[in-house]
Motif scaffolding. Sequence first.
Motif, PDB file in Angstrom:
ATOM      1  N   CYS A  72      -6.159  -0.692  -6.219  1.00 38.09           N
ATOM      2  CA  CYS A  72      -5.989   0.762  -6.157  1.00 38.09           C
ATOM      3  C   CYS A  72      -5.009   1.254  -7.236  1.00 38.09           C
TER       4      CYS A  72
ATOM      5  N   LEU B  32       1.608   6.802  -6.731  1.00 34.35           N
ATOM      6  CA  LEU B  32       0.543   7.784  -6.962  1.00 34.35           C
ATOM      7  C   LEU B  32       1.089   9.204  -6.825  1.00 34.35           C
TER       8      LEU B  32
ATOM      9  N   GLN C 247      -5.187  -7.278   2.176  1.00 34.57           N
ATOM     10  CA  GLN C 247      -4.770  -5.901   1.857  1.00 34.57           C
ATOM     11  C   GLN C 247      -4.009  -5.841   0.537  1.00 34.57           C
TER      12      GLN C 247
ATOM     13  N   GLY D  46       1.119   4.240  -2.788  1.00 34.19           N
ATOM     14  CA  GLY D  46       1.063   5.661  -2.436  1.00 34.19           C
ATOM     15  C   GLY D  46       2.222   6.440  -3.032  1.00 34.19           C
ATOM     16  N   MET D  47       3.414   5.839  -3.010  1.00 34.20           N
ATOM     17  CA  MET D  47       4.592   6.501  -3.592  1.00 34.20           C
ATOM     18  C   MET D  47       4.421   6.671  -5.102  1.00 34.20           C
TER      19      MET D  47
ATOM     20  N   GLU E  79      -6.456  -5.217  -2.110  1.00 29.70           N
ATOM     21  CA  GLU E  79      -6.942  -3.830  -2.037  1.00 29.70           C
ATOM     22  C   GLU E  79      -5.957  -2.911  -2.745  1.00 29.70           C
ATOM     23  N   ALA E  80      -4.685  -3.125  -2.449  1.00 25.95           N
ATOM     24  CA  ALA E  80      -3.642  -2.241  -2.995  1.00 25.95           C
ATOM     25  C   ALA E  80      -3.473  -2.454  -4.498  1.00 25.95           C
TER      26      ALA E  80
ATOM     27  N   TYR F 109      -5.961   4.014 -10.292  1.00 23.51           N
ATOM     28  CA  TYR F 109      -5.268   5.278 -10.593  1.00 23.51           C
ATOM     29  C   TYR F 109      -4.265   5.152 -11.737  1.00 23.51           C
TER      30      TYR F 109
ATOM     31  N   SER G 186       0.824  -1.222   0.000  1.00 22.83           N
ATOM     32  CA  SER G 186       0.000   0.000   0.000  1.00 22.83           C
ATOM     33  C   SER G 186       0.856   1.271   0.000  1.00 22.83           C
ATOM     34  N   PRO G 187       1.853   1.383   0.875  1.00 22.82           N
ATOM     35  CA  PRO G 187       2.733   2.547   0.776  1.00 22.82           C
ATOM     36  C   PRO G 187       3.423   2.637  -0.587  1.00 22.82           C
TER      37      PRO G 187
END
Lengths: 294, 331
Positions: free
Chosen positions: A163, A132, A156, A129-130, A159-160, A167, A125-126
């Motif tokens: 995601c 994104l 998870q 985020g990076m 989920e990631a 995006y 997930s992080p």
Amino acid sequence: MQNTSIQQLKEHAKELRKTAVTMVYEAQSGHPGGSLSAADLVSYLYFREMDYRPQEPAWPDRDRFVLSKGHVAPILYSALAQTGFVPMETIHTLRKMGSPFQGHPDSKKCPGVEISTGSLGQGISPAVGMALAGKRDGKDYRVFCLLGDGECQEGQVWEALQCAHTYQLDNFFAIIDQNNLQIDGHTDEVSPNLDFVKKLEAFGYDAHEVDGHDMQAIADLFDKLRDRKDGRPKGIVLHTIKGKGVSYMEDVASWHGTAPNEEQWNQALRELDTPPDREQYEEAIEDIEEGPDR
Amino acid sequence: MTYTVDNDNKKPTRNGFGDEIVALGKENPDIYVIDVDIAKSCKTDSFAKQLPQQHVNVGIAEQNAAGLAAGLATTGKIPFVATYAVFGSLRMGEQIRQSICYPKLNVKIACSHGGLTPGNDGGSHQAIEDMGVLRTFPGMTVVMPADYNATRALTRKAAEWQGPMFLRFTRDAMPTIYGPDEEFEIGKAKVLREGEDLAIIANGDTVRLALEAAELLATEGVQARVVDMHTIKPLDVDEVRRSMQCHGRVITVEDHTIMGGLGSAVSEVVAEHGGAMVRRIGVQDQFGQSATYEELLELNGITATNIVATARELLALDPAGGHVEVQPQGR
């Protein structure tokens, strides 16, 4: 991107394996099996594919490597030591008080570790985020996230993955190290992986599989994927052998988190094609009490 | 400065967050909001509409939301994850611990629907353990503002604060206590009413109850000190010690289980600094159920009436242990 030859990458992978096994031997704890299965990929990324500055670990434009399967920290630490993020002597401090080399990667303690990981399923997930943030900021950096196949049993992860597709993060690489073993045994017996490539495709990924110990094949795959900017995140399934390179560890679940004894360590180094050179690793560095802060 | 409960001017604290985060986002492009499909309830829909480049909706995936925010924070963003308090603490609890607190990243978990306010949704949606759990994470700051204006001010402070923070807002409209220009500091309690006979320490939506109880007690000649402990971590230890000096009588009031939250935090300080008589008013080790918010407060004794009754009980006790009649000092 560096101009490292396939032969050199193989040599680096061998060095990474030796260092990782030695770290675990000296610490008398740690995770050699999954470190060895990931060694070739880590060698490829750190010695050819990724753009980074060891002397400036927080360089904003760097490519990022996130070790979601955080227990195989020794292979990441070997790469960080051999590329100059930390002094080579640091390898003697694995799992010791004050070391930048914690049992699982700690980004507060070790330069080059992008995010603390260890609790499985969470590193991805992080990493998304990076990726994104990179897209939103108009930067060209890429994020490579290495996951274990057992780890993908965590919800998870999906989920990631979803995601990153939402995006359209084509700067994101989800790489699954499929060695088919987890602590309790074969993944098919514990919780079958089924077909990761199909799963990744179903999640909208540009999905591929490759022999994770064939350096040329890894290089060819990245050559193919590098410039694809089609909005699809990249998924790579690495078919690997847990414990690769050390005969008695290969495909044996119990070497997931077991340290070799001295005899086994010597044999491992011999098999990795180097005579044991205890002296090379003897320089105790008890004076390194505090790891570099970040 | 006198603080009173303005019942004519009611707004939910979640609205304070929704309004302030838009203002902050416009000032600073690094402010991000991460939503999990409940932007409307969390009042972040306006942010999403006005600042789409700083907004991410991950869908119904709280664990990923926490980790994603951590990743954004590594690149210098200041992400606010908006969700319900029950999910923002427990559903993503381990992700907050591992991916946000352990690497000490600058992520704010900004939660609506704290405490018993999701009344009619029932026990599954009411957050009664959140602040207690998050208080135990090393490096985590835990804040619950008392009204709309406090929420705006503390949201602004949160954006300036370096490091992980849990902010707890609520669903129901609450009376106003503070003016729009009131100054707040994270970790510094607000004394809303001076008094020497006993101290009432409250947070969030229960601050109004503490003020109402103090009014009622005043009619009986009892002067109660009222403290808004909007930050339960780091706790304002000096303020707790000053409250202990109110004849060693302290009442805590919170919309949270009495285990682990404000009551526990205050009790820890009291125990370590020589002691006082503490009574904790809050959720009494039971889950909620579908009912109105006010009914649920009543069920757990989180009412001005019960604060008064508890105060009377304390006033009848000798701080040294035995029973003694204390004559309240009128003013």
